[in-house]
Design an enzyme around this catalytic site. Structure first.
Site, PDB file in Angstrom:
ATOM      1  N   VAL A  12       2.692  -7.646  -4.838  1.00 17.57           N
ATOM      2  CA  VAL A  12       2.392  -7.684  -3.387  1.00 17.57           C
ATOM      3  C   VAL A  12       1.336  -6.599  -3.157  1.00 17.57           C
ATOM      4  CG1 VAL A  12       3.880  -7.457  -1.557  1.00 17.57           C
ATOM      5  CG2 VAL A  12       5.429  -8.451  -3.029  1.00 17.57           C
ATOM      6  N   GLU A  13       1.536  -5.984  -3.715  1.00 20.39           N
ATOM      7  CA  GLU A  13       0.744  -4.919  -3.468  1.00 20.39           C
ATOM      8  C   GLU A  13      -1.269  -4.900  -4.286  1.00 20.39           C
ATOM      9  OE1 GLU A  13       0.229  -2.077  -1.916  1.00 20.39           O
ATOM     10  OE2 GLU A  13       2.317  -1.452  -1.682  1.00 20.39           O
ATOM     11  N   SER A  14      -1.179  -5.553  -4.907  1.00 23.40           N
ATOM     12  CA  SER A  14      -2.748  -5.798  -5.844  1.00 23.40           C
ATOM     13  C   SER A  14      -2.540  -7.006  -6.769  1.00 23.40           C
ATOM     14  CB  SER A  14      -3.059  -4.565  -6.051  1.00 23.40           C
ATOM     15  OG  SER A  14      -1.925  -4.813  -7.818  1.00 23.40           O
ATOM     16  N   MET A  48       0.772  -1.286   0.005  1.00 23.50           N
ATOM     17  CA  MET A  48      -0.402  -0.452   0.062  1.00 23.50           C
ATOM     18  C   MET A  48       0.504   1.461  -0.680  1.00 23.50           C
ATOM     19  SD  MET A  48      -2.691   1.101   2.721  1.00 23.50           S
ATOM     20  CE  MET A  48      -3.489  -0.290   2.645  1.00 23.50           C
TER      21      MET A  48
END
Length: 346
Positions: A93-95, A1
């Site tokens: 990793v984020e989305s 994030m």
């Protein structure tokens, strides 16, 4: 994030207060134009030379979804230190490459920007007059610019301990304020795992080809890295600079200059971390200030084989590769050595 620049963070993204993050996000999010200005003015902490900007690392063919490769390469040109493989690893990793992703805390899109952070850091990546966190072109351009901003901030802060790239990633996840209070990566399991996962994935997204483009047969010599030479062989600062420096963002693939056997790989005084290769005819090469190595002592390598990734370790003024050539134990000018072997280094 994408955490706010001065956010106070909790240990888990899922339990963070979206309202608090949104409030603090707007306190100090600098415009993208200021990011570029800082890169130019403070670039000594990020790159050996301004020419390093715009030298992105190579992506492994087919590693990212269709249509994303040019967006990643374009975003990686925002500043030195941020490469296309790094951005790809961070997106996973984020989305998980879901452009419509929304986290429980309210972070949006591929790069998981909080709305208040997006209000100050969002970029119109495709030039359509709108800034949309769910638009991959806008999200990736904003991701690259914001990560560059964080990398600039941590690289210029001598109070912080740790690799600047790791610190920037931690700030993206937990907030720059949390990194500064901790004096390094905050002791949050989520943030520590976040940094480690991205670091591990960079190798997957980077071009893992056994040879560099244009590599020749055994006995031939090739450039160890893509990037301009910013410092040559000879006297410097009252001592011999025993090699040449190639400006390159952290994580740029480093290739064996010729065939040989690895004689050292790991920590080394002054170099931070290095790889050393013995070649036929009493020749050896050194690759210094690397962030990671991919070979082991005793391993045979071929011309152009991937052996490491460039970094900013040891006595270094910015991300680059320090490259040396030795003949019978004596350092010689790599440019002259290459010229003598019919392979210009420039």
């Amino acid at each position: 994030m994408a955490a706010p620049l001065l956010a106070a963070t909790a240990a888990s993204t899922a339990t963070r207060s979206g309202a608090l993050r949104s409030l603090l996000a707007g306190i100090l999010v600098l415009p993208v134009l200021l990011v570029m200005l800082l890169v130019v003015l403070l670039g000594g902490g990020l790159a050996a030379d301004a020419a390093a900007v715009g030298a992105p690392g190579q992506l492994r063919p087919g590693a990212v979804p269709d249509g994303y490769e040019p967006l990643l390469h374009q975003a990686s040109r925002t500043c030195a230190g941020v490469t296309a493989p790094l951005l790809a690893a961070q997106i996973e990793v984020e989305s998980g490459w879901n452009p419509r992703a929304v986290s429980p805390a309210g972070a949006q899109g591929l790069a998981q920007f909080m709305p208040a952070t997006w209000a100050g850091a969002g970029v119109d990546g495709d030039g359509n007059g709108r800034r949309d966190p769910f638009n991959p072109a806008d999200a990736i351009a904003s991701q690259g610019a914001f990560l560059c901003q964080l990398l600039t901030a941590v690289s210029g802060d001598r109070r912080l301990a740790g690799d600047p790239l790791d610190l920037a990633l931690a700030a993206y996840n937990a907030g720059l304020g949390a990194v500064r209070r901790a004096g390094g990566i905050p002791p949050y399991p989520e943030t520590q795992d976040y940094v480690q996962r991205i670091r591990a994935l960079i190798a997957y997204y980077a071009d893992p080809a056994g040879t560099a483009p244009g590599a020749g047969p055994p006995g031939s010599w090739g450039r160890p890295i893509v990037g301009p030479i910013t410092s040559g062989f000879g006297p410097r600062w009252g001592r011999l600079h025993a090699g040449v420096d190639f400006a390159a963002p952290i994580g740029t693939p480093v290739h064996a200059a010729s065939d040989g056997t690895v004689t050292a790989a790991g920590p080394a005084s002054g170099y931070g971390q290095w790889v050393k290769i013995a070649h036929p005819g009493g020749v050896s090469t050194v690759y210094g200030h690397i962030s990671r190595w991919t070979v082991t002592v005793g391993q045979g390598v071929q011309p152009g084989q991937l052996i490491a990734y460039s970094g900013n370790e040891g006595r270094s003024t910015g991300p680059h590769l320090h490259f040396e050539t030795h003949v019978n134990g004596r350092a010689v000018d790599p440019a002259a050595f290459y010229a003598a072997h019919g392979a210009p280094l420039q």
